[in-house]
Design a protein around this motif. Structure first.
Motif, short mmCIF file in Angstrom:
data_model
loop_
_atom_site.label_atom_id
_atom_site.label_comp_id
_atom_site.label_asym_id
_atom_site.label_seq_id
_atom_site.Cartn_x
_atom_site.Cartn_y
_atom_site.Cartn_z
N ALA A 18 0.83 -1.21 0.00
CA ALA A 18 0.00 0.00 0.00
C ALA A 18 0.86 1.26 0.00
O ALA A 18 0.59 2.21 -0.74
N ALA A 19 1.90 1.25 0.82
CA ALA A 19 2.75 2.43 0.93
C ALA A 19 3.52 2.71 -0.36
O ALA A 19 3.69 3.87 -0.75
N LYS A 20 3.97 1.67 -1.04
CA LYS A 20 4.82 1.85 -2.21
C LYS A 20 4.06 1.93 -3.52
O LYS A 20 4.48 2.64 -4.45
N GLU A 21 2.95 1.20 -3.64
CA GLU A 21 2.30 1.07 -4.94
C GLU A 21 0.87 1.61 -5.00
O GLU A 21 0.41 2.01 -6.06
N ARG A 25 -0.41 6.31 -5.93
CA ARG A 25 -1.21 6.43 -7.15
C ARG A 25 -2.64 6.89 -6.86
O ARG A 25 -3.40 7.18 -7.80
N PHE A 26 -3.03 6.92 -5.59
CA PHE A 26 -4.41 7.29 -5.26
C PHE A 26 -4.68 8.74 -5.65
O PHE A 26 -3.96 9.65 -5.26
N GLU A 46 -3.26 0.35 -12.67
CA GLU A 46 -1.82 0.09 -12.54
C GLU A 46 -1.46 -0.22 -11.09
O GLU A 46 -0.54 -0.99 -10.83
N ALA A 47 -2.19 0.37 -10.16
CA ALA A 47 -1.90 0.13 -8.75
C ALA A 47 -2.22 -1.31 -8.35
O ALA A 47 -1.46 -1.92 -7.58
N ALA A 51 0.84 -3.55 -7.06
CA ALA A 51 0.75 -4.04 -5.68
C ALA A 51 0.80 -5.55 -5.63
O ALA A 51 1.48 -6.13 -4.77
N GLU A 52 0.11 -6.22 -6.56
CA GLU A 52 0.14 -7.68 -6.56
C GLU A 52 1.54 -8.21 -6.89
O GLU A 52 1.98 -9.20 -6.30
N ARG A 53 2.23 -7.56 -7.79
CA ARG A 53 3.60 -7.99 -8.10
C ARG A 53 4.49 -7.91 -6.85
O ARG A 53 5.28 -8.83 -6.57
#
Length: 274
Positions: A18-21, A25-26, A46-47, A51-53
């Motif tokens: 959440a913090a990085k991806e 982007r929010f 894209e988020a 995030a899943e990656r």
């Protein structure tokens, strides 16, 4: 521990994603960063994918032998979903639950993960990026709100009330048009039936005692495994519409959760019978 995976490590991974991806982007998504999947209300950003990656990569470090089943991974390889029922150990992830809200700039979305061991959900985590806290349950250990400062609060569902006073969330988008008309008409019998368009926050609110019921028609595992276990560990009764237990490999049959079995029976009989 009820699984071979460190639940605290998963909680930290969801927070990192959440913090990085997600949060950067929010309200910063470009026109090409949001795409339609099956229909206009089924989106991916894209988020979600980034995030899943990250979560998948971190989970490979924490538990390299666990099957990883993510919403976007299954979108790319649908056959992955069929492996869940037979996996000795699996981690099931929704990188952003409430993508429609997220893409619209509404701060009501979450990150969810469930641990499945030999066909049984044994742990669930729902992280709220905006509040920076987790709701966590391990089978047999209760449901807990865990805050970033380390404090914890045990969660419990609210006692049932008469039908006309019930408040809950009902997702009706996957009923047939005729059955939707019947169910939505029946919902006039309860006090309030709403939808957050975000199962993550619906489950959190239900487990914390703010709703009497939840119901869903489409049962993708990343949407419901974590939340159902959290709700059950908080005292809820949960079953598919035919009364059978909800299991990780189920993708249909509907799901109804209520404060207790009597409330479940009443809602099934009076509202959700078509």
């Amino acid at each position: 521990m009820t699984s071979a995976i460190d639940i605290a490590a998963i909680a930290n991974i969801l927070q990192e994603a959440a913090a990085k991806e997600i949060l950067p982007r929010f309200r910063n998504l470009g026109a090409g960063d949001v795409r339609m999947k099956s229909e206009a209300i089924d989106l991916v950003t894209e988020a979600d994918e980034a995030a899943e990656r990250l979560i998948k990569a971190r989970m490979a470090e924490v538990s390299p032998d666990a099957l990883f089943v993510g919403e976007e991974s299954v979108a790319a390889d649908p056959a992955l979903l069929s492996r869940l029922a037979g996996a000795d150990l699996a981690i099931v992830v929704d990188p952003i639950d409430g993508t429609f809200n997220y893409a619209a700039g509404m701060p009501l979305f979450g990150v969810m993960a469930a641990v499945v061991a030999k066909g049984e959900t044994v742990a669930g985590i729902i992280y709220d990026p905006m509040g920076n806290d987790w709701v966590i349950a391990e089978k047999g250990s209760g449901s807990w709100l865990c805050k970033a400062d380390g404090s914890q609060e045990r969660l419990a569902t609210v006692p049932s009330v008469p039908l006309e006073s019930l408040v809950g969330c009902a997702s009706t988008g996957f009923y047939s048009p005729e059955n939707r008309r019947i169910v939505m008409g029946n919902m006039a019998k309860v006090r309030i039936a709403t939808s957050y368009r975000c199962a993550a926050h619906e489950y959190r609110a239900f487990a914390a005692g703010h709703f009497h019921f939840l119901t869903y028609q489409k049962l993708m595992p990343w949407d419901h495994l974590a939340g159902t276990l959290i709700a059950q560990e908080a005292g809820a009764y949960a079953a598919r519409f035919d009364g059978s237990p909800y299991l990780p490999h189920h993708v249909d049959g509907g799901l109804l959760l209520a404060s207790d079995k009597d409330c479940w029976d009443m809602l099934r009989r009076e509202v959700f019978t078509v």
